[in-house]
Structure formats: C-alpha cells, structure tokens
Design a protein around this motif. Structure first.
Motif, mmCIF file in Angstrom:
data_model
loop_
_atom_site.group_PDB
_atom_site.id
_atom_site.type_symbol
_atom_site.label_atom_id
_atom_site.label_comp_id
_atom_site.label_asym_id
_atom_site.label_seq_id
_atom_site.Cartn_x
_atom_site.Cartn_y
_atom_site.Cartn_z
ATOM 1 N N LYS A 1 -7.269 -13.374 -23.709
ATOM 2 C CA LYS A 1 -8.468 -13.881 -23.022
ATOM 3 C C LYS A 1 -9.213 -12.821 -22.236
ATOM 4 O O LYS A 1 -8.596 -11.924 -21.650
ATOM 5 C CB LYS A 1 -8.034 -14.950 -21.994
ATOM 6 C CG LYS A 1 -7.771 -16.307 -22.581
ATOM 7 C CD LYS A 1 -7.449 -17.281 -21.467
ATOM 8 C CE LYS A 1 -8.629 -17.475 -20.502
ATOM 9 N NZ LYS A 1 -8.445 -18.689 -19.666
ATOM 10 N N ASP A 2 -10.517 -12.970 -22.181
ATOM 11 C CA ASP A 2 -11.360 -12.241 -21.220
ATOM 12 C C ASP A 2 -11.356 -10.726 -21.380
ATOM 13 O O ASP A 2 -11.559 -9.992 -20.400
ATOM 14 C CB ASP A 2 -10.961 -12.611 -19.778
ATOM 15 C CG ASP A 2 -11.111 -14.114 -19.521
ATOM 16 O OD1 ASP A 2 -12.043 -14.704 -20.110
ATOM 17 O OD2 ASP A 2 -10.301 -14.680 -18.778
ATOM 18 N N ASP B 1 -12.499 -14.231 -26.998
ATOM 19 C CA ASP B 1 -11.054 -14.473 -26.977
ATOM 20 C C ASP B 1 -10.476 -14.471 -28.396
ATOM 21 O O ASP B 1 -11.117 -14.917 -29.350
ATOM 22 C CB ASP B 1 -10.764 -15.827 -26.306
ATOM 23 C CG ASP B 1 -11.192 -15.829 -24.838
ATOM 24 O OD1 ASP B 1 -11.520 -14.741 -24.311
ATOM 25 O OD2 ASP B 1 -11.200 -16.917 -24.227
ATOM 26 N N THR C 1 -14.405 -18.999 -28.261
ATOM 27 C CA THR C 1 -14.021 -19.566 -26.965
ATOM 28 C C THR C 1 -13.534 -21.004 -27.079
ATOM 29 O O THR C 1 -13.335 -21.688 -26.071
ATOM 30 C CB THR C 1 -15.225 -19.513 -25.992
ATOM 31 O OG1 THR C 1 -16.379 -20.014 -26.676
ATOM 32 C CG2 THR C 1 -15.520 -18.104 -25.526
ATOM 33 N N THR D 1 -8.253 -22.738 -25.836
ATOM 34 C CA THR D 1 -8.040 -22.420 -24.413
ATOM 35 C C THR D 1 -6.564 -22.380 -24.043
ATOM 36 O O THR D 1 -6.213 -21.984 -22.940
ATOM 37 C CB THR D 1 -8.744 -23.461 -23.504
ATOM 38 O OG1 THR D 1 -8.282 -24.760 -23.893
ATOM 39 C CG2 THR D 1 -10.258 -23.388 -23.659
ATOM 40 N N VAL E 1 -0.324 -16.664 -23.173
ATOM 41 C CA VAL E 1 -1.696 -16.248 -22.865
ATOM 42 C C VAL E 1 -1.662 -14.855 -22.243
ATOM 43 O O VAL E 1 -0.898 -14.594 -21.312
ATOM 44 C CB VAL E 1 -2.375 -17.251 -21.903
ATOM 45 C CG1 VAL E 1 -3.773 -16.761 -21.525
ATOM 46 C CG2 VAL E 1 -2.452 -18.639 -22.550
ATOM 47 N N ILE E 2 -2.434 -13.950 -22.816
ATOM 48 C CA ILE E 2 -2.529 -12.585 -22.264
ATOM 49 C C ILE E 2 -3.895 -12.429 -21.614
ATOM 50 O O ILE E 2 -4.923 -12.602 -22.265
ATOM 51 C CB ILE E 2 -2.331 -11.520 -23.369
ATOM 52 C CG1 ILE E 2 -0.893 -11.596 -23.911
ATOM 53 C CG2 ILE E 2 -2.634 -10.115 -22.841
ATOM 54 C CD1 ILE E 2 -0.610 -10.650 -25.061
ATOM 55 N N ASP E 3 -3.889 -12.109 -20.327
ATOM 56 C CA ASP E 3 -5.144 -11.896 -19.595
ATOM 57 C C ASP E 3 -5.587 -10.454 -19.804
ATOM 58 O O ASP E 3 -4.926 -9.527 -19.348
ATOM 59 C CB ASP E 3 -4.904 -12.187 -18.106
ATOM 60 C CG ASP E 3 -6.148 -11.887 -17.275
ATOM 61 O OD1 ASP E 3 -7.226 -11.623 -17.846
ATOM 62 O OD2 ASP E 3 -6.034 -11.914 -16.036
ATOM 63 N N THR F 1 -8.465 -9.047 -18.806
ATOM 64 C CA THR F 1 -9.544 -8.640 -17.886
ATOM 65 C C THR F 1 -9.426 -7.139 -17.597
ATOM 66 O O THR F 1 -8.336 -6.641 -17.308
ATOM 67 C CB THR F 1 -9.426 -9.429 -16.556
ATOM 68 O OG1 THR F 1 -9.365 -10.819 -16.858
ATOM 69 C CG2 THR F 1 -10.628 -9.153 -15.660
#
Lengths: 413, 413
Positions: free
Chosen positions: B6-7, B13, B26, B29, B34-36, B38
């Motif tokens: 994600k992000d 994504d 997107t 969800t 889940v890998i962030d 950012t």
C-alpha cells in the motif's frame, strides 16, 4: 575528551585524546567514550579530494546528456538562481552522505562558500573549501572574484575544521591575470589551490588553439604547478604532462565515476602518474554527475576502469586504491591524516565486517575496495569527535526533509 | 496467501494472490499481509542472469591477477577440492546477498547443482540452474557430464522455484559432440542453454585457429543459436556476430564488473546488440571476480562503461539499464516476471526512498541506477512470498557464520 576503540579485528586498540591518535596498543583501558569494535575494522577515514557539495540538490536532476548540453541546458540555468540557502542545505545533505559512507574530509569548490562552511562545521566534517573563481577574461568580474575569494578566506580563519583554499576553476575560465593573482595570494597566505585540469578533449584542444600549449604546460609557464596545487580529473594527460606534474609535486584527484558518466572519454593515466611520482588521490565530483558521494564505490570504479582500459588486471590493486582514498588524499590536502599511527589526526572510521557482502572475509583490502559499499561504515570520527555511531547521525531526518523541499523549490524557481 | 503493498510513492496499491500480481489499483483494501510502502517505491525484482553462486566462498580470495594466472594458480586448484557442502553453503551465502540487494531470480552455473538447488530453495529465491558441462574433447568425460546433467535435470523436476537449464561451459571446453548432445537434449526437454561467449581475446583467437570461425559462427553452425540460448559476456563480439545473435533470438548477459576486473579488455557492444534486437540482460558473474552480487552497482557499471567506451553520455540511459536488469532478465530466463503488471509473477521489491543517497529524488530511475546501491532494498518478495522484510532475512547470522567457517576450511584443505 578521549575515545578508546577496542577489540577491532584488524588493529590493536586505538586511544584518541583531543583531536589526535595518542596511542595504539593495549596499555590504555579507559576513556570518556569506549567503542566496542568486535567484528569490525578500524580504519583511517576517506578523503574526497574533489567535489561540489551543494550540487547534491541536483542529484538525478539531469542525466544521460552530453557534457556541454548538460551544463548549458540544465546545470548553469539552475546555478544562476542559486541562493546561499541552497548552498547551505545542499552542503548539509552532501556532508550527511559523506559521513554515512566513511568520508572524514572533503575538498569543496563552489559558490556561497561561507554557507557551505557553516554546513560542514555544523555536521562536524573536516573540509578544505574554495570559492570557485571564474573571471572569463573580464577585469571587472576578476575584481569581484578576488573580493569574494578574500572575503571567504578571511571568514574561515581560525576555524578548527575548515581550511580555506583557492579555487581557480580551470584554464578556460580564468585569465592569465586571474592566475597571476591566485599564484601571489596563495604564496602570501600559504593556501592550497584547487582546480580542474584536462577533463575534456575540448579543453585541451581550445587551450592549444589559444595558447599554443597543452593545459599543463600553460599552467607550468604561469608558475602555478607546485605542491600546493590539487588538480581534478586529468583524463587527457600526455606522458610528458604527467612528468611535468610529478616533477612539480602536484596532486591529482582521480574522479572515475564522473568522467565515465559524462563520457569524458579519456582515462586518467595512472601508471604514468605513478611512475613520475604524482600524488594521485580520489574524488567523487559533485552528485549531479556521479550521482553519489560514496568513496567506497569510487574506489571500485577507480581500479576497474584502469584494469579495463589497460587490459591489465594487476594494475591499481586493492591496497593501492585504498591508499589513494586515504593517505594520498590527506597528503594532497596538506593534512596529517589518512593513516592509523600515533600522533596523527583522529579522523577514522569503524567498518562492519559482518555483512553478507564482505563474507567470508579472505582479504580486508579486497573486500573494502571490490565487495562492500559505503553502507558498511558503522561509525565515523572526525577530529577526535564521533559524528556517526551505529549509522546514526544527529538530525539526519531534518536534513533530508529540508534538502528535498529546497531542491524542489530550486528547480521550479 | 495474499499480500497488499500500500501507499508506495511510485505506484498504485499492488495486490498479490498466490504467486501472481492479481490487481493493481485501489479496490483491494485487505490481505493476509499488508506492507506499508509509504516513503518507498515498489518495483519488479532484479534478474541476475549470470553467476556462479557458490563462488561467494572465494570472494576476495584472489584479486588483481591476470585471468589465466587467477584461474590456474588460484581458482581451479581450490575448485578441484570442492565438496557438495561447499556448494550448499556458498550458494546460501550468495542467495542471502542477492535477496538483500533486490535480486529475485538468478541464473546459476556450477557443480554439485543439487546442493545449489537445495540452498536456493531454502532461502526462497527463484533460480534457473545449470550444471557446468565440460568434456574437453574426452568421450569418457562427456558420458559423465551427460549423466550428471541428466541427473540434475531430473532432480529438480516439479520444483516450484527452480528451473533446470543446460550449462555447456564454452566453445573451448565443450566438444562438437558435447554441443550436439546439448542441442538434442534441450529440444527434447525444452530447456534453456546457458554458456559463456566471447569473454576473452584468447577464446576468440583460439576458436578461429581451431575451427576457422569466430565463436558465434561456430555455435551458429552447430545449430545452438536460438531463443533458448543465454550467452554471458560478449566482450569481443563483432558487428556481424551481433547481427547473427539478434536474428537467432539469443539473449546476452552483460557482466561489466567481472569483465573490467579481469581486464577482458573488450566492452560488450551494446548499440550493435540493441540495433539487431538482441535481448541484453545483466549479470554479476561469480563473487570471486566482481566481488559482489549487487545488481544495483552492476547497473551503474553497465551504463558508465558504455558511456566511457563510446565517448557518448547518452548511451544506455537509466531507464534502459533498469529494463536490462528486470524485464530483459526475466525474458532471457523465459519467465513472466520483471514488470509490475496484473497477471505477472509476484517477484518484486520495496525500495527505501528515504536514504541520503537518493535525496532529493528528482528522478526515480536515475536514483536507482546511478545513486543508490543494494542496501536501499527494504523488502523482497519472490513468488508471492516475503523473503526479506525491513532488511531482515530469516537465519542470516547462521548462514554467514557457516559460510565463513566453510570458506576457511576450503582454502586450507
């Protein structure tokens, strides 16, 4: 303040008092600060003898372009809008990157040097800084450049970590009168002189056309070739030029990445320079033409480019390259550093030998030059002060954030 | 098992289901993991299309030597004592280093390949593996090599992450009869063929002397030039040879560091290969001649060597180099990977954009190719499975310790 670096894999314990290496051995067992170097190597810090620190703001801004087009269409237009704040924040970014990759001293040449000096001082990195003197045969401009140079030299007098030097840009951007002034002032103030020499064919051809001499002979006749001179690049030197540089005690900064990336074409003739006793050292040039300031990577390029060019795998072996990046660099900058010996400057690094890229560890110098990169540096000590420990530098997040914002502003200005 | 990345700064994504990229956008969800991302970039993993993994045990064991001397005095004597345990532990070290520097698939050629396969499988890295077939014109040896090749091919049938290929070493170590068998067997089993081609002047001269043909023509007449062939090096290819390789659909693995370090002298002629449609990809060669397996560093060498050699700073620009190291590599290995698109293999990496070496971040591809090194890789995903997260690989300390001990034992055996 004293520091004790203990139990390194490659050295007896190093005891630092003030800004010098006081003792190497096992007698000292206590200090204000003790660094456990188990599984690590302690080594002299690296000297980056040619860079333009603030250009880190232009890293990856313009690549894969011919040199002249790169300068005229991309770099110069942006540089014309350069502010002192750009130089301050850009040099901070450069210093951060150098500290993180094991550089303990750098020779900088750029503009707004008071701000560059302030940045390096805040980060605790040693530097030899010069204002880039360019008069383009214009007497008014020359007066301005002389004024700016003097102001900068005076502004850093007495500073512990910063030595001023003079920065006549090159044979094609500085007039005879400019060089004459540089010569006199460097003698008067006993200052090093930092310039570009024989980077491109164009420079060589135009110098011969204009003066009837190759750049080295031209500078020799102006009387500026001596032990104070640090010349960068040297891609197109003839054997005779190498001899002239050697007999005059000039230091030459080899910048393989930048030269390859900008396709200078020629390769600095290491064997000739070595034969004639030139003090060859290493530099990254600015991040806009490299695109990093990692001298570990530069060492690998330095050796491999010579080997490839000369069809000889034995040329410039690992331990020699290491010396170019350390002792020779400090020598070029007239500083007693770049070796781990008692009485020398306490500019040193602690390198992690526990990474996969230096495993199994048959030979330390081969690993340092060919296997690892700057991310192996665990701690950096400059002038007897720890400026990075366990890869952490104070305030680094802020430096990165401000550099990002400033760079965006600069290119959109 | 599903993963959602994600992000990321550079992409929508990415949703992975099983071993494929299921959706980019997107809509999804949630996922098992889940890998962030950012402050990071998500990118296809890199393909190392020519290496000898287990030679990592010989990293920095012998450097700065001429190729023939290096082989005869250092490498071959040690290789003659090589055990399956050496190959197992050496390949584990190689896989660890590749995972840490963002490689998701590698093409290996060596000995004791069952043990190499076991190592790669344990680390979760994808591989295309070949037993190094060398018959030296000896019929008995040929029978042995055929037997060993068949045994290895059969031993990995049905394995998810490992594809067998054939590994005829070169034109100078494999007989006509050996090549004939390779040709037949590769057709019968639909296997890739991995070889060395035009690495040195010696190889070229001897081939012309022995056969009257340059290596590429010789292989062409044997009928082995086709889309199944992956040839490494290509330092001394003529324009005509590039044309022959292109018209036959051959892939060429460019190994700039190894070629420069061993002073092969010639430079793989990228513009000709590109003109004639050859699929050029990238490889590190073994760690004994590089001395690392970092494809980020290799990308920089790849571009800079071309620029320097051709006096042209525009050749092989950053985004093209990136393609050599990703999509072209997967294509050479006949795998649907190396791009971030729905339906393709979930072999990908997450790269930290927050390092000083990629600041300020003007251009992603320039930063990837010219600025950073493999230490920018934060996470590595192979076949839909996370093999490294936050730079941690399971069991890495043990791998390093065992490799160190085994390497010491090997060179003192």
């Amino acid at each position: 303040m004293s520091i004790l670096i203990k139990d390194a894999e490659n050295s007896e314990d190093i005891y630092i008092e003030g800004n010098h290496i006081k003792e190497i051995g096992t007698n000292v067992t206590e200090a204000d600060k003790v660094i456990d170097a188990t599984g690590k190597a302690v080594l002299p810090g690296l000297a980056n003898t040619h860079t333009h620190g603030a250009m880190s703001l232009l890293r990856s801004y313009a690549d894969d372009m011919q040199l002249q087009e790169w300068l005229e269409e991309k770099i110069w237009p942006v540089e014309s809008k350069l502010t002192s704040e750009d130089v301050y924040l850009g040099t901070k970014l450069a210093c951060l990157e150098m500290i993180k990759s094991g550089t303990t001293v750098f020779a900088d040449m750029y503009f707004h040097m008071e701000d560059a000096a302030r940045a390096a001082e805040e980060l605790g990195l040693r530097s030899v800084m010069s204002y880039g003197f360019i008069d383009l045969n214009d007497a008014d401009k020359r007066e301005q450049e002389i004024k700016k140079t003097k102001e900068f030299v005076e502004s850093v007098e007495g500073k512990k970590l910063i030595k001023a030097s003079l920065g006549p840009h090159s044979v094609y951007t500085v007039s005879d009168e400019g060089w004459d002034w540089i010569k006199e002032y460097s003698e008067e103030k006993d200052l090093l002189v930092h310039t570009h020499l024989s980077e491109t064919r164009k420079e060589n051809e135009e110098c011969v056309e204009d003066t009837g001499k190759r750049p080295t002979s031209y500078l020799n006749d102006l009387g500026v070739l001596n032990e104070r001179l640090l010349a960068a690049h040297g891609c197109w030197l003839t054997r005779q030029e190498c001899k002239t540089l050697g007999s005059n005690g000039v230091s030459l900064s080899y910048n393989p990445c930048s030269n390859m990336k900008l396709a200078s074409g020629g390769v600095m003739p290491f064997p000739w320079l070595d034969k004639f006793g030139v003090n060859v050292c290493l530099g990254t040039d600015g991040a806009a033409s490299n695109n990093n300031l990692d001298l570990f990577e530069e060492m690998k390029f330095a050796s491999l480019l010579q080997k490839n060019n000369l069809w000889d795998a034995t040329v410039l072996p690992a331990e020699r390259v290491w010396r170019l990046a350390t002792r020779n660099g400090y020598r070029a900058l007239d500083l007693d550093g770049g070796v781990l010996e008692e009485g020398w400057l306490a500019d040193l690094i602690v390198v992690d030998l526990g990474l996969e890229s230096s495993c199994p560890g048959h030979d330390l110098y081969s690993d340092l030059v060919y296997s690892v990169n700057g991310s192996c540096v665990d701690s950096t000590i400059v002038n007897g002060k720890v400026v990075m420990e366990n890869r952490k530098v104070g305030g680094e997040e802020k430096i990165l954030k401000e550099a990002r914002e400033q760079a965006k502003d600069l290119v959109n200005r």
